[in-house]
Motif scaffolding. Sequence first.
Motif, mmCIF file in Angstrom:
data_model
loop_
_atom_site.group_PDB
_atom_site.id
_atom_site.type_symbol
_atom_site.label_atom_id
_atom_site.label_comp_id
_atom_site.label_asym_id
_atom_site.label_seq_id
_atom_site.Cartn_x
_atom_site.Cartn_y
_atom_site.Cartn_z
ATOM 1 N N UNK A 473 0.978 -1.242 0.032
ATOM 2 C CA UNK A 473 -0.009 -0.013 0.098
ATOM 3 C C UNK A 473 0.843 1.193 0.033
ATOM 4 N N UNK A 474 1.938 1.176 0.865
ATOM 5 C CA UNK A 474 2.820 2.450 0.797
ATOM 6 C C UNK A 474 3.541 2.464 -0.349
ATOM 7 N N UNK A 475 3.882 1.288 -0.815
ATOM 8 C CA UNK A 475 4.671 1.298 -2.146
ATOM 9 C C UNK A 475 3.778 1.848 -3.427
ATOM 10 N N UNK A 476 2.533 1.559 -3.386
ATOM 11 C CA UNK A 476 1.759 1.947 -4.516
ATOM 12 C C UNK A 476 1.387 3.504 -4.354
ATOM 13 N N UNK A 477 1.325 4.285 -3.104
ATOM 14 C CA UNK A 477 1.300 5.647 -2.967
ATOM 15 C C UNK A 477 2.474 6.293 -3.490
ATOM 16 N N UNK A 478 3.844 5.661 -3.308
ATOM 17 C CA UNK A 478 4.933 6.462 -3.750
ATOM 18 C C UNK A 478 5.202 6.092 -5.161
ATOM 19 N N UNK A 479 4.698 4.882 -5.770
ATOM 20 C CA UNK A 479 4.733 4.692 -7.386
ATOM 21 C C UNK A 479 3.554 5.697 -7.906
ATOM 22 N N UNK A 480 2.433 6.026 -7.395
ATOM 23 C CA UNK A 480 1.597 7.007 -8.030
ATOM 24 C C UNK A 480 2.105 8.239 -8.019
ATOM 25 N N UNK A 481 2.998 8.687 -7.016
ATOM 26 C CA UNK A 481 3.589 10.084 -7.190
ATOM 27 C C UNK A 481 4.655 10.194 -8.197
ATOM 28 N N UNK A 515 10.540 5.885 -3.736
ATOM 29 C CA UNK A 515 9.862 4.340 -3.922
ATOM 30 C C UNK A 515 10.750 3.197 -3.547
ATOM 31 N N UNK A 516 12.109 3.469 -4.068
ATOM 32 C CA UNK A 516 13.126 2.343 -3.763
ATOM 33 C C UNK A 516 13.376 2.286 -2.250
ATOM 34 N N UNK A 517 13.379 3.364 -1.480
ATOM 35 C CA UNK A 517 13.572 3.343 0.066
ATOM 36 C C UNK A 517 12.358 2.483 0.787
ATOM 37 N N UNK A 518 11.309 2.725 0.372
ATOM 38 C CA UNK A 518 10.153 1.837 0.970
ATOM 39 C C UNK A 518 9.942 0.508 0.152
ATOM 40 N N UNK A 519 10.485 0.339 -0.845
ATOM 41 C CA UNK A 519 10.689 -1.190 -1.494
ATOM 42 C C UNK A 519 11.894 -1.879 -0.901
ATOM 43 N N UNK A 520 12.456 -1.402 -0.057
ATOM 44 C CA UNK A 520 13.767 -2.275 0.311
ATOM 45 C C UNK A 520 13.225 -3.559 1.252
ATOM 46 N N UNK A 521 12.158 -3.337 1.964
ATOM 47 C CA UNK A 521 11.657 -4.552 2.619
ATOM 48 C C UNK A 521 11.051 -5.643 1.678
ATOM 49 N N UNK A 522 10.678 -5.312 0.551
ATOM 50 C CA UNK A 522 9.896 -6.212 -0.544
ATOM 51 C C UNK A 522 11.032 -6.731 -1.280
ATOM 52 N N UNK A 523 12.208 -6.032 -1.586
ATOM 53 C CA UNK A 523 13.526 -6.642 -2.180
ATOM 54 C C UNK A 523 13.969 -7.698 -1.400
ATOM 55 N N UNK A 524 14.175 -7.410 0.183
ATOM 56 C CA UNK A 524 14.740 -8.360 0.842
ATOM 57 C C UNK A 524 13.750 -9.464 0.915
ATOM 58 N N UNK A 525 12.638 -9.382 0.938
ATOM 59 C CA UNK A 525 11.590 -10.565 0.841
ATOM 60 C C UNK A 525 11.627 -11.347 -0.304
ATOM 61 N N UNK A 526 12.119 -10.973 -1.405
ATOM 62 C CA UNK A 526 11.994 -11.422 -2.587
ATOM 63 C C UNK A 526 13.456 -12.416 -2.464
ATOM 64 N N UNK A 527 14.547 -11.644 -2.022
ATOM 65 C CA UNK A 527 15.777 -12.433 -2.077
ATOM 66 C C UNK A 527 15.786 -13.654 -1.161
ATOM 67 N N UNK A 528 14.812 -13.396 0.297
ATOM 68 C CA UNK A 528 14.683 -14.553 0.978
ATOM 69 C C UNK A 528 14.049 -15.583 0.315
ATOM 70 N N UNK A 585 -3.871 0.990 -14.345
ATOM 71 C CA UNK A 585 -3.776 -0.029 -13.740
ATOM 72 C C UNK A 585 -3.193 -0.288 -12.251
ATOM 73 N N UNK A 586 -2.314 0.680 -11.990
ATOM 74 C CA UNK A 586 -1.665 1.087 -10.580
ATOM 75 C C UNK A 586 -2.856 1.359 -9.688
ATOM 76 N N UNK A 587 -3.914 1.974 -9.972
ATOM 77 C CA UNK A 587 -5.075 2.324 -9.236
ATOM 78 C C UNK A 587 -6.271 1.396 -9.252
ATOM 79 N N UNK A 588 -5.995 0.051 -9.874
ATOM 80 C CA UNK A 588 -6.913 -0.845 -9.768
ATOM 81 C C UNK A 588 -8.089 -0.710 -10.648
ATOM 82 N N UNK A 589 -8.158 0.216 -11.676
ATOM 83 C CA UNK A 589 -9.461 0.251 -12.491
ATOM 84 C C UNK A 589 -9.471 -0.633 -13.523
#
Length: 640
Positions: A473-481, A515-528, A585-589
């Motif tokens: 959810x946080x990532x989508x907000x940064x991506x929308x900006x 966006x990259x700063x808030x996506x760091x947990x997602x990248x760590x999860x992908x590596x895990x 697409x990002x907004x779910x329309x």
Amino acid sequence: MLIALRLLDPGRVRLRIAIRTIIAAIAALLIADAVSRSAHLPGGMVVIATVVAVMVSRTLHATTLPHRLTALAYVPAVGILATFVGRLMAQSAFVGGTVFIAAVGGSRYLMRFGGKVRRLGRLALTPLIAVLVTPVPPNAAKTTGPLWGALCGVIAVACVLLSQTAVRSRPAREAAAAAEDFARAAVRLRTLTPGSPARARTARAMHAAALVVQDRLDAACLPSAPGAAHPADTPNPPAPDRAALDALASAVLTAEIHFLHAAEDTDSTAPSHVPAAASTDPLAAVHATAAAARAVRAGERPAAEAGAPKPRPGGWRDPQPQGRLSAQLVAAMAAAFAVGHLFFPHRWAWTLITAFVVCSAARGRGDVVHRSGLRVLGAFTGAVTGTLVAHVVAGDAPLAVTVIFCYLLIGLWLRETTYAAWAFSVTSLLAVLYSLDGEHGAALLVQRPEGILLGSACGIAAAYFVLPLHTETVMRGRAAHALRVLQDMLTAAREGDPAEVRRQARQLDRAAHDLASVAAPARAHRRLLGRRKGAARPHAADWADSLAACARAARALALADTADLAASRPALGLTAINLGQVRRRLGGRPDAAPPRPARTGPPHLIRLNTSLAELYHRLPAPTAAPVPPPPASPAPAPAG
């Protein structure tokens, strides 16, 4: 090795800030020590003044003069409250802990507002946290009057103001130094093997150095600019000064596009999608413009204040993200306080400090888990090494204080590089600090890491079960900006405004960095999980990487002149249409359609449309709304 150290902190901007903070902390320590000795007060006052100086220095960095002066009133007032809370905790642990947690949660909640209220919330946290980390014995807390807590705040803020006045930031010089580091990295990039990890790391470091250059140039305030500390009747700044700064920004942007896009086009020496004017070696221009910018005398412009978020339609049933995070902080600290007193009656502060650290600056539940991991990694190492160092320096107070400030300098310098370094430094210096209060023994090597683990567990549990804020959810907000900025950039390109395109290109880089700063947990999860990009089921980190690729492709537009932009208008129109589909697409329309491929036009626009199509397909498809059943046909009227 030297280049790697330079790129760790381009222009030594963070190192200067850390040194200025250390100067303020040392001054606060010396003044508070002289006052406490003359008034026969406990030594805890010295530690409180020093800790407040460190925290206030970060809060007051790059702020206006009225804001810094109001801290002389805010911090002492909260210092009186913090002193009462400390005395209450010494008398009744659970009553005092309840008041303390409520005060911290209230201060954190004030940060959801904008302007002065947000500043007050940040300043109010400093004395409260200083009371928490200061090893004040119960008898000292009872004998020290509340007005001495206010005096600690006055001393700390005054030392910060003096250090920031004496050691001023020089944005133009710092930008020039960062540009020189950027040029050194560009030379090194040429020698690295295409496609190698070292080349990719150097390219990322070059981009970070370029952003530092732009940030320092944006912070440069020429003598007659608003907010500068110069007479009001000073004439307009001479054109050469502003021109020198603009020339450095343009030269670094041109060089970055040339070298970093050439790093992607590894099959040729010059990128095919960069205009021919930029195919020559641009490093000479970087060196020349850096030398000219270094001679410009400019102050630092105060950072823009964050505004209050827009109200959410859900009201109290769907609270703001800051409200959710404040509730999580209160729940985590309450659980850590109870668990700490249950398992560590005499050393519960480690558990509570950890819960505060992992939740106070969190941006979602994934960020809490990620910060907890870094906190545990750094704190475990710091607890072990700090306890050993404390054993070595035990009995030598001057040497222990020197070691504490060395740890603090390293932590302040590397804090933005990795949070593990900050956790390591803070845990190590706290171990040495507590040794001055009599905490010794090998048992601490086990008890301190256990407290850190329990505090992290409390923070993670609160992030998952108390008004959770999902990372995506946080990532989508940064991506929308970021996509809105890209839309503005394409609009400026279609209108044929190269200057605005270059400005929006840097805004897009900043949005992609956020966006990259808030996506760091997602990248760590992908590596895990061991998943690779392009898997059958895209990961959240995959579309974050795709948006970063869009930003890199769009950056090449900054080299186009008015004629090039006019010739590219048909391709720009198609790109704008495709971007609109990605935003839907990002907004779910459900009306979003796949982007159309670009078969003609400049190569960089073809690449941008390809990246937009990749981003579209990696974004999760919107959940289809259930189709209501068709209305029942009316019964036929009876015959006759």
